[in-house]
Design a protein around this motif. Structure first.
Motif, PDB file in Angstrom:
ATOM      1  N   PHE A 215       0.846  -1.271   0.045  1.00 51.19           N
ATOM      2  CA  PHE A 215       0.154  -0.072  -0.128  1.00 51.19           C
ATOM      3  C   PHE A 215       0.800   1.155  -0.031  1.00 51.19           C
ATOM      4  O   PHE A 215       0.394   2.432  -0.454  1.00 51.19           O
ATOM      5  N   ASP A 216       2.108   1.150   0.573  1.00 51.19           N
ATOM      6  CA  ASP A 216       2.903   2.260   0.564  1.00 51.19           C
ATOM      7  C   ASP A 216       3.216   2.813  -0.907  1.00 51.19           C
ATOM      8  O   ASP A 216       3.342   4.046  -1.215  1.00 51.19           O
TER       9      ASP A 216
ATOM     10  N   HIS B 283       6.251   1.184   4.759  1.00 53.54           N
ATOM     11  CA  HIS B 283       6.342  -0.205   4.588  1.00 53.54           C
ATOM     12  C   HIS B 283       6.577  -0.985   5.725  1.00 53.54           C
ATOM     13  O   HIS B 283       7.347  -0.389   6.480  1.00 53.54           O
ATOM     14  N   ALA B 284       5.920  -2.430   5.796  1.00 54.14           N
ATOM     15  CA  ALA B 284       6.360  -3.039   7.082  1.00 54.14           C
ATOM     16  C   ALA B 284       7.870  -3.666   7.033  1.00 54.14           C
ATOM     17  O   ALA B 284       8.455  -3.816   8.109  1.00 54.14           O
ATOM     18  N   ASP B 285       8.459  -3.592   6.121  1.00 47.59           N
ATOM     19  CA  ASP B 285       9.850  -3.791   5.951  1.00 47.59           C
ATOM     20  C   ASP B 285      10.713  -2.682   5.726  1.00 47.59           C
ATOM     21  O   ASP B 285      10.956  -2.095   4.491  1.00 47.59           O
TER      22      ASP B 285
ATOM     23  N   GLU C  66      12.054   0.617  -0.170  1.00 46.87           N
ATOM     24  CA  GLU C  66      11.900   2.201  -0.197  1.00 46.87           C
ATOM     25  C   GLU C  66      10.574   2.342  -0.956  1.00 46.87           C
ATOM     26  O   GLU C  66      10.175   1.327  -1.454  1.00 46.87           O
ATOM     27  N   THR C  67       9.883   3.558  -0.793  1.00 45.25           N
ATOM     28  CA  THR C  67       8.768   3.792  -1.070  1.00 45.25           C
ATOM     29  C   THR C  67       8.871   4.890  -1.936  1.00 45.25           C
ATOM     30  O   THR C  67       9.367   5.936  -2.060  1.00 45.25           O
TER      31      THR C  67
ATOM     32  N   ASP D  54      12.741  -5.532  -6.862  1.00 44.53           N
ATOM     33  CA  ASP D  54      13.513  -6.020  -5.666  1.00 44.53           C
ATOM     34  C   ASP D  54      12.493  -6.721  -4.620  1.00 44.53           C
ATOM     35  O   ASP D  54      13.005  -7.722  -4.101  1.00 44.53           O
ATOM     36  N   ARG D  55      11.235  -6.416  -4.538  1.00 40.01           N
ATOM     37  CA  ARG D  55      10.254  -6.854  -3.568  1.00 40.01           C
ATOM     38  C   ARG D  55      10.003  -8.315  -4.114  1.00 40.01           C
ATOM     39  O   ARG D  55       9.776  -9.328  -3.192  1.00 40.01           O
TER      40      ARG D  55
END
Length: 147
Positions: free
Chosen positions: A41-42, A52-54, A58-59, A87-88
């Protein structure tokens, strides 16, 4: 090939034909729905207020528009968002592989220094597997890992 791609109306920034504008809107909708399905969602929050939870991520805003690609200018998300999403996805893939190794679906690789630890869910599933077969780990490790 590049010349052919540039001649397509959807690849020209000046194209404002109704069907091309609608096609771009649909692509944006698909991109947002996909990002939302992953729980990122970020990337949907242009204000930057959603973290972001992690913390390793980066957002970046999706930044839909015409961007240079290897195939020339294309209507797509921006380079920073594309790179972050890749990357995610790579991180998710590595985690899924680590979990599958833990569950005995793959042999543990000889060298894989960046392989993450199995997730809590994979550890729980492995314990359930062991319990289902009477707790026997066949001498494969005190913590329930196969390798």
């Amino acid at each position: 090939m590049e010349g052919l791609l540039e001649k397509k109306p959807e690849n020209r920034p000046s194209s404002a034909a109704e069907d091309i504008v609608e096609l771009r809107r649909i692509h944006e909708e698909i991109d947002r729905a996909t990002v939302e399905a992953y729980g990122w969602f970020d990337l949907l929050d242009d204000s930057g207020q959603t973290s972001h939870a992690d913390p390793t991520h980066e957002t970046f805003p999706l930044d839909h528009g015409f961007h240079e690609t290897d195939q020339g200018a294309r209507y797509t998300i921006g380079l920073l968002a594309r790179t972050e999403i890749i990357d995610r996805l790579r991180q998710l893939n590595h985690q899924a592989y680590a979990d599958e190794v833990h569950l005995g679906l793959h042999k543990k690789p000889a060298k894989h220094p960046d392989m993450p630890k199995p997730s809590a869910d994979a550890i729980r599933k492995r314990k359930e597997q062991l319990a289902a077969r009477g707790g026997s780990d066949f001498g494969e490790g005190a913590e329930g890992a196969l390798f």
